[in-house]
Scaffold this active site. Sequence first.
Site, PDB file in Angstrom:
ATOM      1  N   TYR A 164      46.303  43.639  36.861  1.00 37.40           N
ATOM      2  CA  TYR A 164      46.296  42.302  37.450  1.00 37.40           C
ATOM      3  C   TYR A 164      46.719  41.271  36.413  1.00 37.40           C
ATOM      4  O   TYR A 164      46.625  41.497  35.206  1.00 37.40           O
ATOM      5  CB  TYR A 164      44.922  41.952  38.041  1.00 37.40           C
ATOM      6  CG  TYR A 164      43.854  41.639  37.015  1.00 37.40           C
ATOM      7  CD1 TYR A 164      43.034  42.648  36.508  1.00 37.40           C
ATOM      8  CD2 TYR A 164      43.667  40.332  36.541  1.00 37.40           C
ATOM      9  CE1 TYR A 164      42.056  42.365  35.568  1.00 37.40           C
ATOM     10  CE2 TYR A 164      42.684  40.049  35.603  1.00 37.40           C
ATOM     11  CZ  TYR A 164      41.885  41.064  35.118  1.00 37.40           C
ATOM     12  OH  TYR A 164      40.926  40.777  34.182  1.00 37.40           O
ATOM     13  N   CYS A 165      47.207  40.132  36.921  1.00 32.23           N
ATOM     14  CA  CYS A 165      47.557  38.990  36.063  1.00 32.23           C
ATOM     15  C   CYS A 165      47.332  37.722  36.889  1.00 32.23           C
ATOM     16  O   CYS A 165      46.704  37.776  37.937  1.00 32.23           O
ATOM     17  CB  CYS A 165      48.992  39.113  35.562  1.00 32.23           C
ATOM     18  SG  CYS A 165      50.229  39.111  36.873  1.00 32.23           S
ATOM     19  N   THR A 166      47.854  36.594  36.448  1.00 32.57           N
ATOM     20  CA  THR A 166      47.572  35.315  37.117  1.00 32.57           C
ATOM     21  C   THR A 166      48.133  35.250  38.540  1.00 32.57           C
ATOM     22  O   THR A 166      47.400  34.984  39.488  1.00 32.57           O
ATOM     23  CB  THR A 166      48.137  34.144  36.293  1.00 32.57           C
ATOM     24  OG1 THR A 166      47.770  34.331  34.935  1.00 32.57           O
ATOM     25  CG2 THR A 166      47.620  32.811  36.794  1.00 32.57           C
ATOM     26  N   ILE A 176      45.389  36.953  40.444  1.00 33.39           N
ATOM     27  CA  ILE A 176      44.043  36.381  40.538  1.00 33.39           C
ATOM     28  C   ILE A 176      44.027  35.216  41.536  1.00 33.39           C
ATOM     29  O   ILE A 176      43.078  35.040  42.298  1.00 33.39           O
ATOM     30  CB  ILE A 176      43.584  35.856  39.151  1.00 33.39           C
ATOM     31  CG1 ILE A 176      43.571  36.995  38.128  1.00 33.39           C
ATOM     32  CG2 ILE A 176      42.223  35.188  39.237  1.00 33.39           C
ATOM     33  CD1 ILE A 176      43.618  36.507  36.677  1.00 33.39           C
TER      34      ILE A 176
END
Length: 334
Positions: A180-182, A209
């Site tokens: 996952y990332c932003t 996210i």
Amino acid sequence: MEENKNKDYSILLYYCYAKIEDAEQYREEHHLFCVENNIRGRIIISDEGLNGTVSGLKEDCEKYMAYIHADPRFAKTEFKIDHHDKHAFTKIHVRYKPEIVHSSLRHLDPNVKTGKHLEPEEFKKLKDQEDVVILDVRSNYEHELGRFKNALTLDIDNFRDFPQKVKELEHLKNKKVLTYCTGGIKCEKASAFLLEQGFEDVYQLHGGIIKYGMEAGGEDFEGKCYVFDNRIAVDVNKVNPTIVSECHICGTKSDRMVNCANPTCNIHVPICENCGWEYEGACSSECKGNPEKRPYDGTGYYQKNTNGYNPYKGLHRKPDKEQIQKLHGEASHS
Ligand SMILES: [Zn+2]
Ligand SMILES: [Zn+2]
């Protein structure tokens, strides 16, 4: 500022991996569209696609999304839409770069191979299962402020160092890896790289996210999410929120992100209310003693200097008389 509290602004976060043959020329056209519709923010255009975070009035953002969707190359672009009472950017930058995220993974095309996309609700169901590893592919300053519970984080200052760190993850090759990332863009390449390195079962949180917060309530995301606009950090978790970051000075739990008042330092760190006043918004005694230090008003936010800013800068086509007048008109109200 010309912003009005009653006006409704949107903040858009998006990316699209798609071949752009005429990227430099397209950059010009895209920039002009933004200027004419009062869209501000940071947009990167490259031969491999688009990546942007922008803000604007709701109706202007609607126009902007329609503009992108009308182009067959970008018809599949997904926008994460947030709301705000003002612009989240002071300026507009539309830049041509070799990659839409600096990754040192230019050989990978997510349209050919990438990790399986998980929608927020699917991610939520899968993340606590046995044999699952949640991998945060973001940098230190981001995961220090907030991350998923039980996530594995990497000691990197920049995403381009991700490939090197993967060597330390060899022991996870037979596990289900959920990256996952932003906003999802880094995972497109990070998960593709993991597959290339022989990881077998690789998934990625689609929309990152931000979308997880909007669609799945943000459950089990601990702390705040670092964002790349004037807000600096946003809340994600509406279910079981916590604070994971510590005051840079005294070490107590704090998620108050402050921009160091010493302009030559300028780092973004959490500083608690007390230390904020004691150090007058500086991150250390040294920065507090800097003669250039800006006055602290309790927020730790400093308006960027926009004197002489011209949104048409960088465009080959110069604005006509009417546009210049409009610009001057706006400047005199601000
Ligand atoms: Zn403190
Ligand atoms: Zn400092």
